[in-house]
Design a protein around this motif. Structure first.
Motif, PDB file in Angstrom:
ATOM      1  N   LEU A   9      83.032  46.799 -18.680  1.00  0.00           N
ATOM      2  CA  LEU A   9      84.191  45.979 -19.029  1.00  0.00           C
ATOM      3  C   LEU A   9      84.688  45.405 -17.708  1.00  0.00           C
ATOM      4  CD1 LEU A   9      85.835  45.018 -21.378  1.00  0.00           C
ATOM      5  CD2 LEU A   9      87.319  46.973 -21.112  1.00  0.00           C
ATOM      6  N   ILE A  14      81.717  51.847 -18.155  1.00  0.00           N
ATOM      7  CA  ILE A  14      82.276  52.735 -19.172  1.00  0.00           C
ATOM      8  C   ILE A  14      81.487  54.034 -19.190  1.00  0.00           C
ATOM      9  CG2 ILE A  14      82.687  53.026 -21.643  1.00  0.00           C
ATOM     10  CD1 ILE A  14      83.030  49.940 -21.727  1.00  0.00           C
ATOM     11  N   HIS A  60      82.794  55.812 -29.338  1.00  0.00           N
ATOM     12  CA  HIS A  60      83.858  55.031 -28.705  1.00  0.00           C
ATOM     13  C   HIS A  60      83.907  53.681 -29.409  1.00  0.00           C
ATOM     14  CE1 HIS A  60      82.196  57.820 -25.762  1.00  0.00           C
ATOM     15  NE2 HIS A  60      83.351  57.809 -25.144  1.00  0.00           N
ATOM     16  N   PHE A  62      85.390  49.689 -29.470  1.00  0.00           N
ATOM     17  CA  PHE A  62      85.951  48.620 -28.654  1.00  0.00           C
ATOM     18  C   PHE A  62      86.061  47.352 -29.491  1.00  0.00           C
ATOM     19  CE2 PHE A  62      83.932  51.520 -25.761  1.00  0.00           C
ATOM     20  CZ  PHE A  62      84.801  51.586 -24.690  1.00  0.00           C
ATOM     21  N   ASN A  64      87.405  44.684 -27.838  1.00  0.00           N
ATOM     22  CA  ASN A  64      87.401  43.706 -26.757  1.00  0.00           C
ATOM     23  C   ASN A  64      86.048  43.009 -26.726  1.00  0.00           C
ATOM     24  OD1 ASN A  64      87.184  42.456 -24.197  1.00  0.00           O
ATOM     25  ND2 ASN A  64      88.794  43.778 -23.410  1.00  0.00           N
ATOM     26  N   ILE A  67      83.227  43.136 -23.523  1.00  0.00           N
ATOM     27  CA  ILE A  67      82.371  44.265 -23.173  1.00  0.00           C
ATOM     28  C   ILE A  67      80.940  43.750 -22.981  1.00  0.00           C
ATOM     29  CG2 ILE A  67      81.825  44.949 -25.537  1.00  0.00           C
ATOM     30  CD1 ILE A  67      82.121  47.863 -24.564  1.00  0.00           C
TER      31      ILE A  67
END
Length: 74
Positions: A9, A14, A60, A62, A64, A67
């Motif tokens: 990111l 990550i 996880h 995400f 966003n 990424i």
């Protein structure tokens, strides 16, 4: 067979929140809402990027779009 990836990111790599692993496999995940399910419009709900830790299996999520996934040769 699933492909291993590293995830970034921006300039931040990550890592897994549980085991600090750096390898993941990616999967798209629908973020269904009750209202959209009730109206039979779940297909229009938002999608997240799911990163599943290669080592411990922790998932996880995400939303966003920035990424970046980089495939790892194994």
């Amino acid at each position: 067979m699933a492909k291993a990836v590293h995830a970034w990111l921006g300039d931040t790599r990550i890592t897994c929140q549980v085991c600090r692993g750096e390898l993941f496999r990616e999967r798209g995940v629908k973020l269904n809402s009750t209202g959209m399910e009730f109206m039979k419009l779940a297909w229009a709900d938002e999608t997240a990027t799911g990163l599943i830790c290669w080592h411990c299996g922790y998932v996880h999520l995400f939303v966003n779009r920035d990424i970046e996934l980089r495939r790892v040769k194994m």
